[in-house]
Design a protein around this motif. Structure first.
Motif, mmCIF file in Angstrom:
data_model
loop_
_atom_site.group_PDB
_atom_site.id
_atom_site.type_symbol
_atom_site.label_atom_id
_atom_site.label_comp_id
_atom_site.label_asym_id
_atom_site.label_seq_id
_atom_site.Cartn_x
_atom_site.Cartn_y
_atom_site.Cartn_z
ATOM 1 N N THR A 20 10.061 47.486 0.479
ATOM 2 C CA THR A 20 9.542 47.561 1.652
ATOM 3 C C THR A 20 10.238 48.489 2.417
ATOM 4 O O THR A 20 9.755 49.270 3.150
ATOM 5 N N SER A 24 9.379 52.018 4.050
ATOM 6 C CA SER A 24 9.385 52.027 5.506
ATOM 7 C C SER A 24 10.620 53.282 5.881
ATOM 8 O O SER A 24 10.270 53.889 6.782
ATOM 9 N N ALA A 27 8.705 56.525 5.561
ATOM 10 C CA ALA A 27 7.795 56.826 6.746
ATOM 11 C C ALA A 27 8.576 56.960 7.945
ATOM 12 O O ALA A 27 8.127 57.968 8.825
ATOM 13 N N GLN A 28 9.719 56.174 7.928
ATOM 14 C CA GLN A 28 10.524 56.596 9.511
ATOM 15 C C GLN A 28 11.254 57.953 9.343
ATOM 16 O O GLN A 28 11.525 58.629 10.253
ATOM 17 N N LEU A 49 5.732 51.269 13.679
ATOM 18 C CA LEU A 49 5.888 50.888 12.352
ATOM 19 C C LEU A 49 6.066 49.331 11.950
ATOM 20 O O LEU A 49 6.189 48.995 10.727
ATOM 21 N N SER A 53 4.986 47.663 8.363
ATOM 22 C CA SER A 53 6.026 47.252 7.593
ATOM 23 C C SER A 53 5.950 46.043 7.141
ATOM 24 O O SER A 53 6.168 45.494 5.958
#
Length: 141
Positions: A20, A24, A27-28, A49, A53
């Motif tokens: 995860t 994440s 994505a960040q 997010l 997440s």
């Protein structure tokens, strides 16, 4: 619950958390790039997010529970304690999970499959590391 089972469960949860974190983190990173230096926009994106997440963690746990249990059982039965074994098994589980979830060849042409394979590799190594550390702590007490 036996100590082997509790170690395996703890390692699996840590692996799901590591996968995860990889997903994440990507994505960040994309948010940082897309924010164009606007800190308010970046912080808003990071807060936005948090729930996705958590959902990624839950879905990761759901999709990997049975395959991970099989890999852990095989590893225990055959006395395999190799980081390479668990890293490679995590890679396969990550790749299969995204393939089952999205069921499209576009998963692999877009690079998303590779991202999930990397997340699985990190998860497998995390499992191996956590279990190894828990075993070491158990024997030193």
């Amino acid at each position: 619950m036996s100590s082997t089972c509790s170690r395996a469960f703890g390692g699996w949860l840590a692996g799901c958390g590591a996968a995860t974190a990889v997903l994440s983190g990507v994505a960040q990173t994309l948010l940082i790039i897309m924010s164009g230096g606007d800190i308010t926009r970046l912080l808003g994106g990071i807060v936005a997010l948090l729930l996705p997440s958590f959902l990624v963690f839950v879905v990761t746990c759901f999709l990997t529970a049975i395959p991970a249990a099989i890999v852990i059982w095989v590893g225990e039965e055959l006395l395999i304690g190799s980081a390479v074994f668990f890293g490679c098994a995590g890679t396969v589980i990550g790749a299969l999970s995204i393939s089952v979830l999205l069921r499209s060849p576009a998963v692999w042409t877009s690079g998303l499959g590779c991202l999930f394979a990397v997340a699985g590799f990190v998860a497998g190594l995390t499992y191996w590391f956590v279990v190894r550390e828990l075993e070491a702590g158990e024997y030193s007490s």
